[in-house]
Design a protein around this motif. Structure first.
Motif, PDB file in Angstrom:
ATOM      1  N   ALA A  73       0.833  -1.208   0.000  1.00 58.08           N
ATOM      2  CA  ALA A  73       0.000   0.000   0.000  1.00 58.08           C
ATOM      3  C   ALA A  73       0.867   1.258   0.000  1.00 58.08           C
ATOM      4  O   ALA A  73       0.568   2.227  -0.718  1.00 58.08           O
ATOM      5  N   LEU A  74       1.933   1.256   0.779  1.00 56.82           N
ATOM      6  CA  LEU A  74       2.821   2.423   0.823  1.00 56.82           C
ATOM      7  C   LEU A  74       3.459   2.701  -0.534  1.00 56.82           C
ATOM      8  O   LEU A  74       3.549   3.852  -0.969  1.00 56.82           O
ATOM      9  N   LYS A  75       3.898   1.655  -1.207  1.00 58.42           N
ATOM     10  CA  LYS A  75       4.490   1.827  -2.539  1.00 58.42           C
ATOM     11  C   LYS A  75       3.482   2.433  -3.507  1.00 58.42           C
ATOM     12  O   LYS A  75       3.805   3.337  -4.276  1.00 58.42           O
ATOM     13  N   ILE A  76       2.264   1.908  -3.485  1.00 58.61           N
ATOM     14  CA  ILE A  76       1.213   2.394  -4.389  1.00 58.61           C
ATOM     15  C   ILE A  76       0.862   3.842  -4.070  1.00 58.61           C
ATOM     16  O   ILE A  76       0.693   4.672  -4.978  1.00 58.61           O
ATOM     17  N   ILE A  77       0.760   4.172  -2.784  1.00 61.36           N
ATOM     18  CA  ILE A  77       0.439   5.540  -2.371  1.00 61.36           C
ATOM     19  C   ILE A  77       1.493   6.522  -2.890  1.00 61.36           C
ATOM     20  O   ILE A  77       1.165   7.590  -3.417  1.00 61.36           O
ATOM     21  N   ILE A  78       2.751   6.160  -2.748  1.00 62.78           N
ATOM     22  CA  ILE A  78       3.849   7.017  -3.232  1.00 62.78           C
ATOM     23  C   ILE A  78       3.717   7.271  -4.732  1.00 62.78           C
ATOM     24  O   ILE A  78       3.828   8.410  -5.199  1.00 62.78           O
ATOM     25  N   ASN A  79       3.448   6.222  -5.494  1.00 61.51           N
ATOM     26  CA  ASN A  79       3.323   6.358  -6.952  1.00 61.51           C
ATOM     27  C   ASN A  79       2.116   7.204  -7.349  1.00 61.51           C
ATOM     28  O   ASN A  79       2.183   7.994  -8.295  1.00 61.51           O
ATOM     29  N   ILE A  80       1.001   7.043  -6.630  1.00 54.85           N
ATOM     30  CA  ILE A  80      -0.200   7.832  -6.934  1.00 54.85           C
ATOM     31  C   ILE A  80       0.060   9.317  -6.672  1.00 54.85           C
ATOM     32  O   ILE A  80      -0.309  10.181  -7.475  1.00 54.85           O
ATOM     33  N   ILE A  81       0.707   9.616  -5.547  1.00 53.58           N
ATOM     34  CA  ILE A  81       1.014  11.008  -5.215  1.00 53.58           C
ATOM     35  C   ILE A  81       1.959  11.609  -6.258  1.00 53.58           C
ATOM     36  O   ILE A  81       1.781  12.756  -6.686  1.00 53.58           O
ATOM     37  N   LYS A  82       2.941  10.834  -6.692  1.00 54.94           N
ATOM     38  CA  LYS A  82       3.873  11.314  -7.727  1.00 54.94           C
ATOM     39  C   LYS A  82       3.144  11.641  -9.029  1.00 54.94           C
ATOM     40  O   LYS A  82       3.563  12.529  -9.771  1.00 54.94           O
ATOM     41  N   SER A  83       2.060  10.909  -9.290  1.00 54.49           N
ATOM     42  CA  SER A  83       1.303  11.136 -10.527  1.00 54.49           C
ATOM     43  C   SER A  83       0.361  12.334 -10.415  1.00 54.49           C
ATOM     44  O   SER A  83      -0.316  12.690 -11.382  1.00 54.49           O
ATOM     45  N   GLY A  84       0.304  12.961  -9.244  1.00 51.96           N
ATOM     46  CA  GLY A  84      -0.522  14.140  -9.050  1.00 51.96           C
ATOM     47  C   GLY A  84      -1.952  13.833  -8.663  1.00 51.96           C
ATOM     48  O   GLY A  84      -2.812  14.726  -8.698  1.00 51.96           O
ATOM     49  N   LYS A  85      -2.230  12.588  -8.288  1.00 54.16           N
ATOM     50  CA  LYS A  85      -3.583  12.214  -7.881  1.00 54.16           C
ATOM     51  C   LYS A  85      -3.652  11.930  -6.382  1.00 54.16           C
ATOM     52  O   LYS A  85      -2.638  11.948  -5.679  1.00 54.16           O
ATOM     53  N   ILE A  86      -4.879  11.677  -5.918  1.00 56.78           N
ATOM     54  CA  ILE A  86      -5.110  11.445  -4.494  1.00 56.78           C
ATOM     55  C   ILE A  86      -5.328   9.956  -4.238  1.00 56.78           C
ATOM     56  O   ILE A  86      -6.232   9.360  -4.834  1.00 56.78           O
ATOM     57  N   PRO A  87      -4.532   9.339  -3.378  1.00 52.69           N
ATOM     58  CA  PRO A  87      -4.810   7.940  -3.014  1.00 52.69           C
ATOM     59  C   PRO A  87      -6.068   7.875  -2.148  1.00 52.69           C
ATOM     60  O   PRO A  87      -6.202   8.616  -1.183  1.00 52.69           O
ATOM     61  N   CYS A  88      -6.993   7.006  -2.518  1.00 52.83           N
ATOM     62  CA  CYS A  88      -8.219   6.816  -1.743  1.00 52.83           C
ATOM     63  C   CYS A  88      -8.320   5.346  -1.366  1.00 52.83           C
ATOM     64  O   CYS A  88      -8.535   4.483  -2.215  1.00 52.83           O
ATOM     65  N   LEU A  89      -8.153   5.068  -0.085  1.00 50.72           N
ATOM     66  CA  LEU A  89      -8.214   3.693   0.399  1.00 50.72           C
ATOM     67  C   LEU A  89      -9.643   3.361   0.778  1.00 50.72           C
ATOM     68  O   LEU A  89     -10.306   4.133   1.474  1.00 50.72           O
ATOM     69  N   VAL A  90     -10.115   2.214   0.305  1.00 53.76           N
ATOM     70  CA  VAL A  90     -11.513   1.849   0.558  1.00 53.76           C
ATOM     71  C   VAL A  90     -11.616   0.372   0.922  1.00 53.76           C
ATOM     72  O   VAL A  90     -11.047  -0.492   0.258  1.00 53.76           O
ATOM     73  N   GLY A  91     -12.329   0.082   2.008  1.00 56.56           N
ATOM     74  CA  GLY A  91     -12.505  -1.306   2.428  1.00 56.56           C
ATOM     75  C   GLY A  91     -12.838  -1.388   3.899  1.00 56.56           C
ATOM     76  O   GLY A  91     -12.917  -0.370   4.590  1.00 56.56           O
ATOM     77  N   GLY A  92     -12.996  -2.609   4.386  1.00 60.13           N
ATOM     78  CA  GLY A  92     -13.430  -2.784   5.766  1.00 60.13           C
ATOM     79  C   GLY A  92     -12.513  -3.623   6.632  1.00 60.13           C
ATOM     80  O   GLY A  92     -12.886  -4.005   7.741  1.00 60.13           O
ATOM     81  N   THR A  93     -11.283  -3.919   6.149  1.00 61.54           N
ATOM     82  CA  THR A  93     -10.343  -4.690   6.974  1.00 61.54           C
ATOM     83  C   THR A  93      -9.610  -3.716   7.886  1.00 61.54           C
ATOM     84  O   THR A  93      -8.579  -3.145   7.527  1.00 61.54           O
ATOM     85  N   MET A  94     -10.165  -3.520   9.069  1.00 62.20           N
ATOM     86  CA  MET A  94      -9.712  -2.458   9.959  1.00 62.20           C
ATOM     87  C   MET A  94      -8.265  -2.644  10.420  1.00 62.20           C
ATOM     88  O   MET A  94      -7.533  -1.678  10.608  1.00 62.20           O
ATOM     89  N   PHE A  95      -7.845  -3.892  10.587  1.00 62.05           N
ATOM     90  CA  PHE A  95      -6.476  -4.135  11.042  1.00 62.05           C
ATOM     91  C   PHE A  95      -5.472  -3.672   9.992  1.00 62.05           C
ATOM     92  O   PHE A  95      -4.370  -3.228  10.327  1.00 62.05           O
ATOM     93  N   TYR A  96      -5.831  -3.774   8.710  1.00 59.94           N
ATOM     94  CA  TYR A  96      -4.972  -3.260   7.640  1.00 59.94           C
ATOM     95  C   TYR A  96      -4.775  -1.748   7.795  1.00 59.94           C
ATOM     96  O   TYR A  96      -3.664  -1.232   7.665  1.00 59.94           O
ATOM     97  N   TYR A  97      -5.885  -1.033   8.033  1.00 60.56           N
ATOM     98  CA  TYR A  97      -5.787   0.422   8.234  1.00 60.56           C
ATOM     99  C   TYR A  97      -4.891   0.744   9.422  1.00 60.56           C
ATOM    100  O   TYR A  97      -4.039   1.629   9.355  1.00 60.56           O
ATOM    101  N   LYS A  98      -5.105   0.018  10.517  1.00 62.94           N
ATOM    102  CA  LYS A  98      -4.333   0.276  11.741  1.00 62.94           C
ATOM    103  C   LYS A  98      -2.846   0.071  11.499  1.00 62.94           C
ATOM    104  O   LYS A  98      -2.014   0.883  11.912  1.00 62.94           O
ATOM    105  N   ALA A  99      -2.501  -1.006  10.810  1.00 61.43           N
ATOM    106  CA  ALA A  99      -1.095  -1.292  10.529  1.00 61.43           C
ATOM    107  C   ALA A  99      -0.495  -0.235   9.612  1.00 61.43           C
ATOM    108  O   ALA A  99       0.654   0.181   9.796  1.00 61.43           O
ATOM    109  N   LEU A 100      -1.260   0.211   8.638  1.00 68.02           N
ATOM    110  CA  LEU A 100      -0.762   1.210   7.693  1.00 68.02           C
ATOM    111  C   LEU A 100      -0.530   2.547   8.387  1.00 68.02           C
ATOM    112  O   LEU A 100       0.500   3.196   8.181  1.00 68.02           O
ATOM    113  N   LEU A 101      -1.470   2.970   9.230  1.00 61.47           N
ATOM    114  CA  LEU A 101      -1.382   4.280   9.866  1.00 61.47           C
ATOM    115  C   LEU A 101      -0.429   4.309  11.055  1.00 61.47           C
ATOM    116  O   LEU A 101       0.263   5.298  11.282  1.00 61.47           O
TER     117      LEU A 101
END
Length: 301
Positions: A73-101
């Motif tokens: 997810a971090l790699k993808i977020i970096i690439n999206i930001i470099k492309s000038g767009k906004i990364p939008c994470l969507v889903g319900g696996t809460m532990f994934y969000y917690k680990a990422l943040l």
């Protein structure tokens, strides 16, 4: 974020017509190929027009860890930001969000020989837990004596690293380096959501869910202990195909497990900080809420 069946994916797709976003799936079931109906994966048409990152990245025979998600997810977020767009994470696996943040604890990899040694020295589960009480009393309080795998893991960590699990879990790696706005799409009430869960199951069955699971079942290389087959719906249908439950029992178990998941997600969200609530009944209103918040923080679109 939001509980299962509340319309997160549909809203994220709708949001693409209002903001320059790219979608990243945060769902531990959607990562698997050939598991479409039971996971309520967006349709082929939707995915063609609205691509999602981290969808269909694994075969059902493979596992996928939260650490892998965090890295990917971090790699993808970096690439999206470099492309000038906004990364939008969507889903319900809460532990994934917690680990990422919040980052993940740096723990040593499991070692089969160390585990064998620990088991040879300790004859039963009580001995294992008693040893943990001496080595790491805080973990011993947190981990039930009957939870052999977690007790064994805590002991293994100490024998490999010389440090307790309690010490190591206080140190986190890869804490999220970006500012983030967090939104939760919530249903009007639990009764509405539970009815939606039942309707969705009926739709899954009429769309060929049983045939989808049968294809996986007859592959011959999958079993009910794999992460993929443990997904809600697949595990229950698998047991039905093995003649362990009746069709009605299978349906009841799927509904029960899905409600339990929703309750678990509600619990996570109640404790979540800095979260904006969106109305899943009015997508236009929810878009307005998001755009107004972006204006307040002077985000330039």
């Amino acid at each position: 974020m939001g509980p299962t069946a509340c319309g997160k994916s549909k809203f994220a797709i709708y949001l693409r017509s209002h903001l320059p976003i790219e979608l990243i799936s945060v769902d531990s079931a959607l990562i698997y190929r050939d598991m479409n109906i039971g996971t309520s994966k967006p349709s082929f048409s939707d995915l063609s027009n609205h691509p999602h990152h981290l969808l269909n990245i694994k075969d059902p025979s493979e596992n996928y860890s939260v650490a892998e998600f965090q890295r990917d997810a971090l790699k993808i977020i970096i690439n999206i930001i470099k492309s000038g767009k906004i990364p939008c994470l969507v889903g319900g696996t809460m532990f994934y969000y917690k680990a990422l943040l919040n980052g993940l604890s740096i723990l040593p990899e499991s070692n089969v020989n160390i585990r064998k040694y620990i088991l040879q020295e300790n004859y039963n589960k009580n001995c294992l837990h008693d040893k943990l009480k001496i080595i790491d009393p805080i973990s011993a309080i947190r981990i039930h004596p009957n939870d052999i795998q977690r007790v064994l893991r805590a002991l293994e960590v100490f024998f490999i690293s010389g440090k307790t699990l309690t010490e190591l879990t206080q140190n986190k790696s890869n804490v999220f380096p970006y500012n983030v706005l967090q939104f939760a799409m919530m249903p009007p009430n639990k009764k509405w959501l539970y009815n939606k869960i039942k309707i969705r199951l009926d739709h899954m069955l009429s769309s060929g869910f049983q045939k989808e699971v049968e294809k996986l079942y007859y592959r011959g290389d999958l079993n009910v202990e794999l992460q993929s087959i443990r997904c809600i719906g697949y595990r229950q249908m698998w047991e039905y195909l093995e003649y362990k439950t009746s069709f009605q029992e299978m349906l009841y178990k799927i509904i029960h497990a899905t409600k339990k998941l929703a309750k678990h997600q509600f619990t996570w969200l109640k404790k979540w900080k800095d979260i904006y609530i969106l109305d899943n009944q009015d997508f236009n209103l929810s878009v307005k809420i998001i755009l107004d918040i972006l204006k307040k923080i002077n985000y330039i679109l």
